[in-house]
Write a protein that holds these residues in place. Structure first.
Motif, PDB file in Angstrom:
ATOM      1  N   ALA A 177       0.878  -1.107  -0.085  1.00  0.00           N
ATOM      2  CA  ALA A 177       0.018  -0.024   0.162  1.00  0.00           C
ATOM      3  C   ALA A 177       1.017   1.106   0.075  1.00  0.00           C
ATOM      4  CB  ALA A 177      -0.859  -0.014   1.150  1.00  0.00           C
ATOM      5  N   THR A 178       0.305   2.572  -0.238  1.00  0.00           N
ATOM      6  CA  THR A 178       0.963   3.675  -0.365  1.00  0.00           C
ATOM      7  C   THR A 178       1.702   3.963   1.136  1.00  0.00           C
ATOM      8  OG1 THR A 178      -0.370   4.504  -2.099  1.00  0.00           O
ATOM      9  CG2 THR A 178       0.956   6.139  -1.033  1.00  0.00           C
ATOM     10  N   SER A 179       0.695   3.613   1.920  1.00  0.00           N
ATOM     11  CA  SER A 179       1.258   3.821   3.391  1.00  0.00           C
ATOM     12  C   SER A 179       2.697   2.979   3.883  1.00  0.00           C
ATOM     13  CB  SER A 179       0.041   3.858   4.560  1.00  0.00           C
ATOM     14  OG  SER A 179      -0.448   2.570   4.674  1.00  0.00           O
TER      15      SER A 179
END
Length: 329
Positions: free
Chosen positions: A130-132
């Protein structure tokens, strides 16, 4: 002079024959053949011989259609076996060439869909984070310097070989960007090193604090356990002499008490078998804690009543005491 005999071969099938011979077998019905076993293209009429399963031309389309004389093998091969049953056999053309061609075109996609396809296993691909969860890579001055040197070796503008129509040297924005980035990182490297050392010192300090807190917490837990053990030892010492911490009857140790204890136990057993209270005992057992009563001692024993420190307790009240303090009637 010795001559070598020539090996006979199958002759080439002629499209048009001038023979008037006709096979007396029943004619071949074109509509009963499969779509892929007949071809009615004008001037190139062919079908598969039902007897030898070879493609044979059809002659006499303007008069009496029939199969030309043919061999069972391919032409110009060493299989000169004549198909006697299928040669000159009449053919009944009861279908049109256009309808047959349309049926063949429509059946081609259906046959292709029935053809088995090779099953290819899907490769196992790890899911993208994920981006996080994506962590950017830290740039260092050394990495940017190597990238800048590699770019200079490949870029014509950085070498001075790329020029415009006026003969002026073209600038290289990529090389300029890499050079500016390298100088910025080189200027910020002392500060970055100081920050890294500060975080390393703080991490070591936190580790020491956690280790000390863990030892203190462990000591407090052991202190709490020692308190519970001391309470259990004190409760065990409160038992009368001769009792043991188990679900069993008390066992006196003095010789003069053994006979009285046996008589008491025998009397309790006789009265319990009859459903009556023992002599000198209350008519109904009563809980010393909550005051609950039961019909007789037999029902009380079945309901889980126990004796705790020589006192009668119901099942609910007796469950609050440890097992080694509860004894049966």
């Amino acid at each position: 002079m010795i001559t070598t005999p020539v090996t006979p071969k199958a002759s080439k099938r002629r499209r048009k024959t001038r023979t008037s011979n006709v096979n007396h077998r029943p004619p071949v019905i074109a509509s009963k053949l499969k779509v892929n076993e007949i071809d009615l293209t004008p001037g190139k009429e062919h079908l598969v011989c039902p007897d030898c399963s070879t493609w044979v031309p059809i002659t006499g389309m303007q008069g009496t259609p029939k199969l030309v004389p043919h061999h069972t093998g391919r032409a110009k091969t060493a299989e000169p076996h004549r198909c006697m049953a299928g040669s000159n056999r009449p053919v009944t053309i009861d279908v049109e060439a256009d309808a047959l061609r349309t049926q063949l075109i429509e059946g081609t996609p259906t046959a292709a869909s029935r053809r088995a396809t090779k099953v290819l296993p899907k490769p196992k691909v790890q899911p993208a984070p994920a981006t996080s969860q994506v962590k950017p890579a830290r740039l260092s001055a050394e990495q940017v310097r190597r990238a800048f040197c590699q770019h200079q070796q490949q870029c014509l503008a950085c070498k001075g070989e790329a020029k415009n129509r006026d003969g002026q040297q073209l600038p290289c924005p990529d090389g300029e960007r890499l050079a500016v980035t390298f100088l910025r990182l080189l200027r910020q490297e002392p500060k970055r090193q100081a920050v890294r050392e500060f975080f390393a010192r703080e991490r070591r300090r936190f580790d020491r604090q956690y280790a000390q807190a863990a030892s203190t917490r462990r000591a407090s837990e052991w202190a709490a356990v020692q308190v519970r053990v001391s309470d259990a030892d004190a409760a065990r010492k409160m038992l009368p002499r001769g009792d043991r911490p188990a679900d069993g009857p008390s066992l006196p140790q003095e010789p003069q008490d053994v006979k009285a204890y046996d008589r008491r136990q025998a009397e309790l057993g006789r009265h319990a078998c009859k459903g009556l209270p023992a002599k000198g005992a209350p008519v109904q057992p009563e809980c010393a804690n909550c005051g609950t009563t039961e019909l007789n001692f037999v029902r009380a024993a079945a309901a889980g009543w126990r004796q705790v420190l020589r006192q009668t307790h119901c099942g609910r009240c007796a469950g609050r005491f440890p097992a080694w303090m509860r004894t049966q009637f």
